[in-house]
Design a protein around this motif. Structure first.
Motif, PDB file in Angstrom:
ATOM      1  N   ASN A 327       0.826  -1.208   0.000  1.00  0.00           N
ATOM      2  CA  ASN A 327       0.000   0.000   0.000  1.00  0.00           C
ATOM      3  C   ASN A 327       0.858   1.255   0.000  1.00  0.00           C
ATOM      4  OD1 ASN A 327      -2.636  -0.961  -0.182  1.00  0.00           O
ATOM      5  ND2 ASN A 327      -2.728  -1.449   1.984  1.00  0.00           N
ATOM      6  N   ASN A 328       2.031   1.210   0.633  1.00  0.00           N
ATOM      7  CA  ASN A 328       2.954   2.340   0.533  1.00  0.00           C
ATOM      8  C   ASN A 328       3.399   2.535  -0.914  1.00  0.00           C
ATOM      9  OD1 ASN A 328       2.972   3.338   3.126  1.00  0.00           O
ATOM     10  ND2 ASN A 328       4.776   2.219   3.767  1.00  0.00           N
ATOM     11  N   THR A 331       0.620   3.985  -2.848  1.00  0.00           N
ATOM     12  CA  THR A 331       0.470   5.403  -2.521  1.00  0.00           C
ATOM     13  C   THR A 331       1.463   6.239  -3.317  1.00  0.00           C
ATOM     14  OG1 THR A 331      -0.290   4.866  -0.287  1.00  0.00           O
ATOM     15  CG2 THR A 331       0.522   7.101  -0.653  1.00  0.00           C
ATOM     16  N   VAL A 576       6.802   7.754   0.070  1.00  0.00           N
ATOM     17  CA  VAL A 576       5.458   8.140   0.510  1.00  0.00           C
ATOM     18  C   VAL A 576       5.486   9.547   1.098  1.00  0.00           C
ATOM     19  CG1 VAL A 576       3.560   7.578   2.075  1.00  0.00           C
ATOM     20  CG2 VAL A 576       4.791   5.750   0.908  1.00  0.00           C
ATOM     21  N   LYS A 663      -4.556   3.751   3.367  1.00  0.00           N
ATOM     22  CA  LYS A 663      -3.696   3.805   2.192  1.00  0.00           C
ATOM     23  C   LYS A 663      -4.092   2.683   1.231  1.00  0.00           C
ATOM     24  CE  LYS A 663       0.538   5.415   4.542  1.00  0.00           C
ATOM     25  NZ  LYS A 663       1.908   4.997   4.896  1.00  0.00           N
ATOM     26  N   PRO A 664      -3.896   2.934  -0.082  1.00  0.00           N
ATOM     27  CA  PRO A 664      -3.493   4.197  -0.714  1.00  0.00           C
ATOM     28  C   PRO A 664      -4.677   5.147  -0.812  1.00  0.00           C
ATOM     29  CG  PRO A 664      -3.858   2.532  -2.386  1.00  0.00           C
ATOM     30  CD  PRO A 664      -4.040   1.840  -1.062  1.00  0.00           C
ATOM     31  N   TYR A 665      -4.397   6.441  -0.849  1.00  0.00           N
ATOM     32  CA  TYR A 665      -5.461   7.430  -0.942  1.00  0.00           C
ATOM     33  C   TYR A 665      -5.071   8.499  -1.947  1.00  0.00           C
ATOM     34  CZ  TYR A 665      -2.211   9.572   2.392  1.00  0.00           C
ATOM     35  OH  TYR A 665      -1.083  10.049   3.015  1.00  0.00           O
TER      36      TYR A 665
END
Length: 682
Positions: A327-328, A331, A576, A663-665
């Motif tokens: 997810n990082n 992102t 990030v 995350k992610p957003y």
């Protein structure tokens, strides 16, 4: 014989005109009403690959791809009747055909000279590749798309070897190079094994072992953990280049580390026959690809332990770490794509927008797959609230009636009961079951939804020592499909287990439903008879009143983030951190950036004014984001705190004490979360 050119306008000297025409940096063609090229400047000759004698007198249609040549002639005739200045290629893809048959993407500006008494049109032609920032934007978008593609394929890959074989293919396609390979360090540390590769030379076939020497690029990468970039072998003095590389025409190389739990276990290397092929963007891409490979290899290694009794718990521990890292990465990818698509050089380019949109879609698919991994391991970030099950099922069955095969009937028998669950994840879980039911009825049938209160869980689910105080809501989905035998039912909730043909399923459908139900303090049962259909029943905690544990449920409508807001940003991942800092800068926030909690505490001690603390939960070694939030709130009572995580709501500690952003957003989602928090704090 061609007629001579008419005299030039009185206000311009003919020699000056021809000098300007010849010196203009873009390709210029002077075309008459019949579509014959009467004059070309040197830039046009370079772009199109003709000499002046070859191009002059040629029909303009010869520069148009064969497939659209008839349409172009008709369009040119219509244009000749009403000539006007016009830019072409900004809203569509235009291609010019060069003398050697190759094609180049271009933009064209048409300027008729009829107003000056000349029966000509000047066509100014520019190669899209001549825009350095567009080239870089396209390149980065391509890299992001390939990273997202690998993430998508990696989730479905079976075994470590398939992953290893996939990575060189992705690397060579993304970087457009002739060779890519993965080297794994043997247990002795004295040799590398060539695990997989693309474009390998005879001296380095897959499976072959090569010595691990400090003087080699791979040996240096393993010893130091640093990437090695050799822009041109001819000027390389640090390492000895093998003779067979030179003989094969290779001239440059890039090698990065492949890690596993803090140690380097091999390298990922690419080579090219084009000098100066690799730069900072290529280094970042290959390092990201290597990091993703290492992360997913850890996952697949743990998956091989699923034959043991505690397989779901094993995968649960794995997927949390994968989800955090993945997810990082998502992102970073999606954040940079948002920045990219807002660049002036790219904003009006349809091709760039299409590439960026494709990369965005890929990142969203990656996020969805990560969410599934978290769901079956019961570590997804849930935001439970009171759900009107009758309203939700009415909406869902209506949608399914409109979208599923018309040979499938949808029925609903539901009582008006309330449950406590994340409504988005509940709808997703029910949709997963409905899709499985549809697949079990290839020739049509019935999917029946039912909902009713249940005092307790079924006997096989009563292991939970703390049953719901107000009972449960039972939501059952029954199909009239093929059913399944006992041997299949026993494995139905296993992650990655599927009976569907290759390419049609990941085996995460029922696993995610199982994980969601358990994480929501409920359960799930499965009943099936071969040839007689299947019933899946979800049990979720029941509530009597319309209350909510969502801290934002009663907040006033969110407003925009005020300009000049002082934000303390804490994020341990450097890439990030850059993305979030760019998002905040775009909101006109004043940002103090910290890499860990200790640095953030020093900033708080300096009495710098802060209007908001924005921190990741997992901050590497040392204090977690939740602990930092406690200390910050103690020092500065009332300081709004927004936590970020791509991992688990369990990391919050006391449930729902802090606002959480998953995350992610996107930048818009970050701004909405900040605005909602600031609004509720007033």
């Amino acid at each position: 014989m061609m007629t001579p050119l008419p005299s030039l306008p009185e206000m311009d000297d003919g020699a000056l005109f021809r000098t300007l025409f010849g010196a203009y940096p873009d390709a210029l063609l002077l075309v008459d009403r019949q579509g014959t090229i009467r004059l070309a400047n040197p830039a046009a000759l370079d772009l199109l690959g003709y000499s002046m004698d070859q191009l002059t007198g040629l029909s303009i249609e010869q520069l148009v791809p064969d497939a659209i040549r008839p349409r172009h002639a008709a369009w040119r005739g219509a244009y000749a009747e009403q000539p006007r200045a016009r830019a072409m290629g900004t809203q569509m893809d235009l291609v010019a055909r060069r003398r050697d048959g190759s094609e180049v993407m271009v933009e064209i500006g048409l300027s008729p000279l009829q107003d000056h008494g000349l029966p000509y049109v000047v066509a100014a032609i520019r190669s899209v590749g001549d825009y350095p920032r567009v080239r870089q934007a396209l390149q980065r978008a391509r890299y992001a798309e390939h990273l997202a593609r690998f993430g998508r394929l990696a989730v479905e890959a079976r075994g470590s070897q398939q992953l290893l074989e996939l990575v060189p293919v992705i690397a060579s396609e993304a970087l457009q190079v002739e060779m890519a390979k993965v080297l794994l360090l043997e247990a002795s540390g004295l040799e590398f094994r060539i695990a997989a590769g693309v474009g390998l030379l005879p001296e380095e076939s897959a499976g072959r072992r090569i010595p691990n020497t400090p003087g080699s690029p791979s040996g240096h990468v393993v010893a130091t953990g640093e990437s090695v970039l050799m822009r041109d072998y001819a000027s390389e003095h640090r390492f000895t280049i093998p003779a067979h590389y030179i003989k094969a025409g290779m001239v440059c190389e890039l090698s990065v580390a492949l890690g596993d739990r803090g140690r380097t276990i091999g390298t990922l290397a690419v080579r090219s026959r084009t000098p100066q092929r690799f730069g900072d963007d290529e280094v970042r891409f290959l390092e990201s690809l290597s990091s993703m490979l290492a992360t997913v290899m850890q996952r697949t290694a743990s998956e091989e332990a699923l034959n043991h009794a505690q397989r779901l718990e094993t995968v649960g521990q794995l997927t949390g770490g994968v989800a955090h890292d993945f997810n990082n990465l998502l992102t970073v990818i999606s954040g940079n794509l948002q920045v990219l698509e807002e660049l002036p050089a790219c904003a009006d380019d349809d091709m760039v927008r299409q590439l960026v949109a494709a990369a965005h879609r890929a990142t969203r698919r990656g996020a969805e797959l990560t969410s599934k991994l978290l769901a079956f391991s019961r570590r997804q970030v849930l935001q439970p609230t009171v759900v009107d099950t009758l309203a939700l099922l009415t909406s869902l069955t209506g949608m399914l009636t409109r979208t599923l095969d018309q040979r499938i009937a949808i029925t609903l028998d539901a009582q008006q009961v309330l449950c406590m669950a994340d409504p988005v994840q509940l709808e997703s879980a029910l949709l997963n079951v409905a899709i499985n039911a549809r697949d079990a009825m290839p020739h049509g049938g019935t999917i029946a939804f039912a909902c009713a209160p249940a005092a307790t869980l079924p006997a096989e689910l009563r292991a939970d020592p703390s049953p719901a105080a107000e009972g449960y809501v039972a939501i059952a989905i029954t199909d009239t499909g093929t059913g399944m035998p006992e041997s299949i039912m026993e494995r139905a909730f296993e992650p990655f287990f599927t009976t569907k043909e290759a390419g049609r399923g990941t085996g995460l459908g029922l696993s995610t439903v199982y994980g969601f139900a358990r994480q929501s303090h409920g359960g799930i049962t499965l009943r099936s008879v071969p040839g007689a259909g299947t019933t899946v029943t979800l049990y979720l905690p029941r509530v009597e009143k319309r209350t909510s544990l969502d801290p934002n449920s009663d907040a006033a409508p969110p407003r925009r983030v005020p300009s000049g807001l002082h934000v303390l940003l804490v994020e341990d991942d450097a890439e990030v951190r850059k993305v979030v800092e760019a998002f905040l800068a775009a909101m006109a926030c004043e940002v103090v950036v910290c890499a860990d909690a200790e640095e953030a505490l020093r900033a708080l001690d300096e009495n710098t004014p802060f209007d908001l603390l924005l921190t990741d939960i997992v901050l590497g070694h040392g204090m977690r984001g939740t602990e930092l939030a406690e200390v910050a709130r103690a020092q500065r009572p009332g300081l709004p705190v927004l936590l970020m995580s791509g991992y688990s709501s369990d990391l919050l500690g006391e449930p729902y004490k802090w606002d959480l952003l998953r995350k992610p957003y996107t930048r818009a989602e970050l701004e909405r979360a900040m605005a909602r928090l600031l609004n509720s704090a007033q």
